[in-house]
Design a protein around this motif. Sequence first.
Motif, PDB file in Angstrom:
ATOM      1  N   THR A  76       0.813  -1.216   0.000  1.00 33.68           N
ATOM      2  CA  THR A  76       0.000   0.000   0.000  1.00 33.68           C
ATOM      3  C   THR A  76       0.847   1.268   0.000  1.00 33.68           C
ATOM      4  O   THR A  76       0.309   2.367  -0.135  1.00 33.68           O
ATOM      5  N   TRP A  77       2.167   1.110   0.161  1.00 33.31           N
ATOM      6  CA  TRP A  77       3.057   2.281   0.160  1.00 33.31           C
ATOM      7  C   TRP A  77       3.057   2.944  -1.214  1.00 33.31           C
ATOM      8  O   TRP A  77       2.984   2.279  -2.256  1.00 33.31           O
ATOM      9  N   SER A  78       3.160   4.257  -1.210  1.00 26.02           N
ATOM     10  CA  SER A  78       3.323   4.982  -2.478  1.00 26.02           C
ATOM     11  C   SER A  78       4.128   6.240  -2.215  1.00 26.02           C
ATOM     12  O   SER A  78       4.188   6.737  -1.075  1.00 26.02           O
ATOM     13  N   LEU A  79       4.755   6.739  -3.252  1.00 30.78           N
ATOM     14  CA  LEU A  79       5.559   7.961  -3.182  1.00 30.78           C
ATOM     15  C   LEU A  79       5.013   8.964  -4.174  1.00 30.78           C
ATOM     16  O   LEU A  79       4.828   8.652  -5.362  1.00 30.78           O
ATOM     17  N   ARG A  80       4.764  10.158  -3.693  1.00 32.26           N
ATOM     18  CA  ARG A  80       4.291  11.239  -4.561  1.00 32.26           C
ATOM     19  C   ARG A  80       5.419  12.224  -4.791  1.00 32.26           C
ATOM     20  O   ARG A  80       6.055  12.680  -3.828  1.00 32.26           O
ATOM     21  N   ILE A  81       5.694  12.557  -6.044  1.00 34.55           N
ATOM     22  CA  ILE A  81       6.671  13.584  -6.408  1.00 34.55           C
ATOM     23  C   ILE A  81       5.889  14.715  -7.065  1.00 34.55           C
ATOM     24  O   ILE A  81       5.236  14.519  -8.097  1.00 34.55           O
ATOM     25  N   HIS A  82       5.935  15.903  -6.471  1.00 29.21           N
ATOM     26  CA  HIS A  82       5.068  16.994  -6.927  1.00 29.21           C
ATOM     27  C   HIS A  82       5.730  18.325  -6.608  1.00 29.21           C
ATOM     28  O   HIS A  82       6.909  18.379  -6.269  1.00 29.21           O
ATOM     29  N   GLY A  83       4.954  19.391  -6.723  1.00 27.09           N
ATOM     30  CA  GLY A  83       5.479  20.720  -6.444  1.00 27.09           C
ATOM     31  C   GLY A  83       5.862  21.431  -7.721  1.00 27.09           C
ATOM     32  O   GLY A  83       5.084  21.468  -8.691  1.00 27.09           O
ATOM     33  N   MET A  84       7.085  21.954  -7.756  1.00 33.87           N
ATOM     34  CA  MET A  84       7.546  22.721  -8.911  1.00 33.87           C
ATOM     35  C   MET A  84       8.093  21.772  -9.976  1.00 33.87           C
ATOM     36  O   MET A  84       9.285  21.722 -10.270  1.00 33.87           O
ATOM     37  N   VAL A  85       7.172  21.010 -10.551  1.00 33.72           N
ATOM     38  CA  VAL A  85       7.521  20.032 -11.585  1.00 33.72           C
ATOM     39  C   VAL A  85       6.535  20.177 -12.733  1.00 33.72           C
ATOM     40  O   VAL A  85       5.429  20.707 -12.578  1.00 33.72           O
ATOM     41  N   ASP A  86       6.943  19.662 -13.883  1.00 32.95           N
ATOM     42  CA  ASP A  86       6.054  19.680 -15.046  1.00 32.95           C
ATOM     43  C   ASP A  86       5.023  18.559 -14.989  1.00 32.95           C
ATOM     44  O   ASP A  86       3.905  18.707 -15.489  1.00 32.95           O
ATOM     45  N   ARG A  87       5.389  17.446 -14.368  1.00 33.10           N
ATOM     46  CA  ARG A  87       4.508  16.279 -14.300  1.00 33.10           C
ATOM     47  C   ARG A  87       4.624  15.656 -12.912  1.00 33.10           C
ATOM     48  O   ARG A  87       5.728  15.312 -12.482  1.00 33.10           O
ATOM     49  N   GLU A  88       3.510  15.519 -12.233  1.00 37.76           N
ATOM     50  CA  GLU A  88       3.528  14.824 -10.952  1.00 37.76           C
ATOM     51  C   GLU A  88       3.694  13.328 -11.183  1.00 37.76           C
ATOM     52  O   GLU A  88       3.184  12.779 -12.160  1.00 37.76           O
ATOM     53  N   LEU A  89       4.409  12.681 -10.268  1.00 36.93           N
ATOM     54  CA  LEU A  89       4.600  11.231 -10.334  1.00 36.93           C
ATOM     55  C   LEU A  89       4.022  10.589  -9.084  1.00 36.93           C
ATOM     56  O   LEU A  89       4.152  11.126  -7.985  1.00 36.93           O
ATOM     57  N   GLU A  90       3.389   9.436  -9.260  1.00 36.31           N
ATOM     58  CA  GLU A  90       2.903   8.621  -8.153  1.00 36.31           C
ATOM     59  C   GLU A  90       3.463   7.225  -8.374  1.00 36.31           C
ATOM     60  O   GLU A  90       3.148   6.575  -9.366  1.00 36.31           O
ATOM     61  N   LEU A  91       4.313   6.777  -7.460  1.00 34.15           N
ATOM     62  CA  LEU A  91       5.030   5.514  -7.644  1.00 34.15           C
ATOM     63  C   LEU A  91       4.688   4.545  -6.518  1.00 34.15           C
ATOM     64  O   LEU A  91       4.681   4.918  -5.351  1.00 34.15           O
ATOM     65  N   SER A  92       4.424   3.312  -6.879  1.00 35.49           N
ATOM     66  CA  SER A  92       4.251   2.251  -5.890  1.00 35.49           C
ATOM     67  C   SER A  92       5.602   1.597  -5.632  1.00 35.49           C
ATOM     68  O   SER A  92       6.591   1.841  -6.343  1.00 35.49           O
ATOM     69  N   PHE A  93       5.645   0.728  -4.631  1.00 37.30           N
ATOM     70  CA  PHE A  93       6.881   0.011  -4.345  1.00 37.30           C
ATOM     71  C   PHE A  93       7.257  -0.879  -5.528  1.00 37.30           C
ATOM     72  O   PHE A  93       8.437  -0.971  -5.899  1.00 37.30           O
ATOM     73  N   ALA A  94       6.262  -1.513  -6.143  1.00 39.08           N
ATOM     74  CA  ALA A  94       6.528  -2.351  -7.326  1.00 39.08           C
ATOM     75  C   ALA A  94       7.089  -1.502  -8.467  1.00 39.08           C
ATOM     76  O   ALA A  94       7.964  -1.960  -9.216  1.00 39.08           O
ATOM     77  N   ASP A  95       6.600  -0.256  -8.615  1.00 39.58           N
ATOM     78  CA  ASP A  95       7.132   0.632  -9.660  1.00 39.58           C
ATOM     79  C   ASP A  95       8.620   0.889  -9.444  1.00 39.58           C
ATOM     80  O   ASP A  95       9.412   0.896 -10.403  1.00 39.58           O
ATOM     81  N   LEU A  96       9.012   1.118  -8.182  1.00 37.13           N
ATOM     82  CA  LEU A  96      10.426   1.365  -7.906  1.00 37.13           C
ATOM     83  C   LEU A  96      11.275   0.147  -8.256  1.00 37.13           C
ATOM     84  O   LEU A  96      12.349   0.273  -8.854  1.00 37.13           O
ATOM     85  N   LEU A  97      10.798  -1.035  -7.869  1.00 41.00           N
ATOM     86  CA  LEU A  97      11.577  -2.247  -8.145  1.00 41.00           C
ATOM     87  C   LEU A  97      11.700  -2.517  -9.636  1.00 41.00           C
ATOM     88  O   LEU A  97      12.655  -3.177 -10.069  1.00 41.00           O
ATOM     89  N   ASP A  98      10.763  -2.000 -10.419  1.00 39.92           N
ATOM     90  CA  ASP A  98      10.812  -2.193 -11.879  1.00 39.92           C
ATOM     91  C   ASP A  98      11.756  -1.213 -12.558  1.00 39.92           C
ATOM     92  O   ASP A  98      12.044  -1.351 -13.750  1.00 39.92           O
ATOM     93  N   ARG A  99      12.216  -0.204 -11.840  1.00 42.41           N
ATOM     94  CA  ARG A  99      13.095   0.799 -12.434  1.00 42.41           C
ATOM     95  C   ARG A  99      14.563   0.367 -12.348  1.00 42.41           C
ATOM     96  O   ARG A  99      14.907  -0.639 -11.733  1.00 42.41           O
ATOM     97  N   ARG A 100      15.414   1.190 -12.946  1.00 44.60           N
ATOM     98  CA  ARG A 100      16.847   0.903 -12.936  1.00 44.60           C
ATOM     99  C   ARG A 100      17.375   1.087 -11.513  1.00 44.60           C
ATOM    100  O   ARG A 100      17.284   2.170 -10.932  1.00 44.60           O
ATOM    101  N   LEU A 101      17.904   0.029 -10.950  1.00 50.00           N
ATOM    102  CA  LEU A 101      18.467   0.071  -9.612  1.00 50.00           C
ATOM    103  C   LEU A 101      19.982   0.142  -9.673  1.00 50.00           C
ATOM    104  O   LEU A 101      20.599  -0.445 -10.578  1.00 50.00           O
ATOM    105  N   ILE A 102      20.569   0.855  -8.717  1.00 53.50           N
ATOM    106  CA  ILE A 102      22.023   0.886  -8.606  1.00 53.50           C
ATOM    107  C   ILE A 102      22.414   0.436  -7.199  1.00 53.50           C
ATOM    108  O   ILE A 102      21.630   0.532  -6.260  1.00 53.50           O
ATOM    109  N   GLU A 103      23.631  -0.047  -7.080  1.00 54.88           N
ATOM    110  CA  GLU A 103      24.158  -0.528  -5.803  1.00 54.88           C
ATOM    111  C   GLU A 103      25.427   0.255  -5.490  1.00 54.88           C
ATOM    112  O   GLU A 103      26.332   0.338  -6.322  1.00 54.88           O
TER     113      GLU A 103
END
Length: 531
Positions: free
Chosen positions: A266-293
């Motif tokens: 149920t966790w989600s992250l909202r990226i907003h404010g002074m941006v052109d496009r707001e983003l709403e990301l779930s935990f699964a969305d993060l795991l699907d992105r490019r990860l670095i170590e």
Amino acid sequence: MTSKRRRALAAVGGVLAAGAGLGLGELTAALAGGTSPVVGVGTQLIDLAPGAAKDFAVKNLGTADKPVLIGVVLFAVTVFALLAGAIGATRPRVAVALTALLGVLAILAAATGRTLAPNHVVRVLPGIITLLVATIGILLVLRILHPGSRTSQPGKPAAKASPESAAAAAGPAEAPAGFDRRRFLGTAMALGVAGAGGLGASLVIPAGVSEATRRGIRIPVPASRARAMPAGVMADVPGVSRFVTPNPSFYRVDTLLTVPKVDPRTWSLRIHGMVDRELELSFADLLDRRLIERDITLTCVSNEVGGPYVGNARWIGVPIAELLREAGVQGDADAIKSTSVDGLTIGTPLKALTDGRDAILAVGMNGEPLPFEHGFPVRMVVPGLYGYVSATKWVVDLEVTKFADFSAYWTDRGWAVEAPIKTSSRIDVPKGFARIKAGPAVAAGVAWAQQRGIAKVEVQVDDGEWQPAKLAAEDSIDTWRQWTFRWNATPGNHTLTVRATDTTGEVQTADRAAPRPNGSSGLHNTVVMVE
């Protein structure tokens, strides 16, 4: 005349009533996910405490500050309830009002403070239960201790008793007139069972997701792996800090009395404010992105010279810069306001998240999902900045903004807005006042200057010349670096002092400064006794 026994019984009744209210309030919080009455009041005390009190707690109590604070709250409630009950022996209405005040304080703390509750009703419900149960409990106790006169009749005044007859009626035990011992014991037992049972049940009811759920998460293999640690990265001296700090040993400094156990589903992250496009990301969305170590050393701004609040770990996460590029940061923004699940806010310079350093939203730590106490499911990790301006745990919101338009939790409390980590070093071996044998001896420790790296470490014996220590291999400029120093120890007491120089040529300052407002400074030393 009010007897000592009546006052004692009333005091005990006050404690039992308050205990029943708190116990059932804690149980309600555990079942509904609301704000625990004790934790709610404790969190408010943390937020309202003056800076000097916070600094003292971190310096002298460490991670024990949280159970100590909970103990203080419970002790204060007990004393308050004892006094309220004792007052009830002669002034029942005042006792009821004071007992109800405990519940009101729990409601206000939940309504106005930081909380993990999902909505306003749930956050105040435990306080309401505390108020109702404690008030009803003290009313029941005082009703038993203040029964109506058995001799008076409506409309007819009671006969005036002689002193001798009054003494005889009181009896040798000075029991209150009309006192029903059995009824009092039954009420006391009921209140005690309610309080202890509610508290006990609240401790065994799982709060949030389980450890098995956390461990069951499979973090994908990072697209960019950390480079292999070079040979010789660890100083070969017993007692020196491990190069990679084990998760259970990694320092924890935060303002929460209980660790959030956030459900990644149920966790989600909202990226907003002074941006052109707001983003709403779930935990699964993060795991699907490019990860670095990456290997990154974190440091708390509360760390005193030579202190323990620094640790090195291997982190896995999503580069924050990539998410900000996707959102499209608008030109005059200069800050990110990040918010934790409990409402705590942190302000981070935007440039530190977009200048090419490995600033990430971390999902893994030392080969496993983040531990609960270190921010599961997602936290920020930003090399080169103290944690209070960068390392938001349990993060749920990133607002692109300007420093001029907001103030964060710690800056509201007198800490600096921007806080790059200072060049620092520490002696791990020998410990202070250690006894060692005369002859060849060794000292060892760590030094750090994240985003700059360590170029040199020197050690001074007493008031002698600064002598170079041997540096272990460097992993990266974002990790601490180990060092060793071999010297000939002569009999007597000696003071060893260490200093580091970073790759920009800046020598660690000897000027002593407390952590507030932007990190401690000064040289760490230790006294050894050579036999």
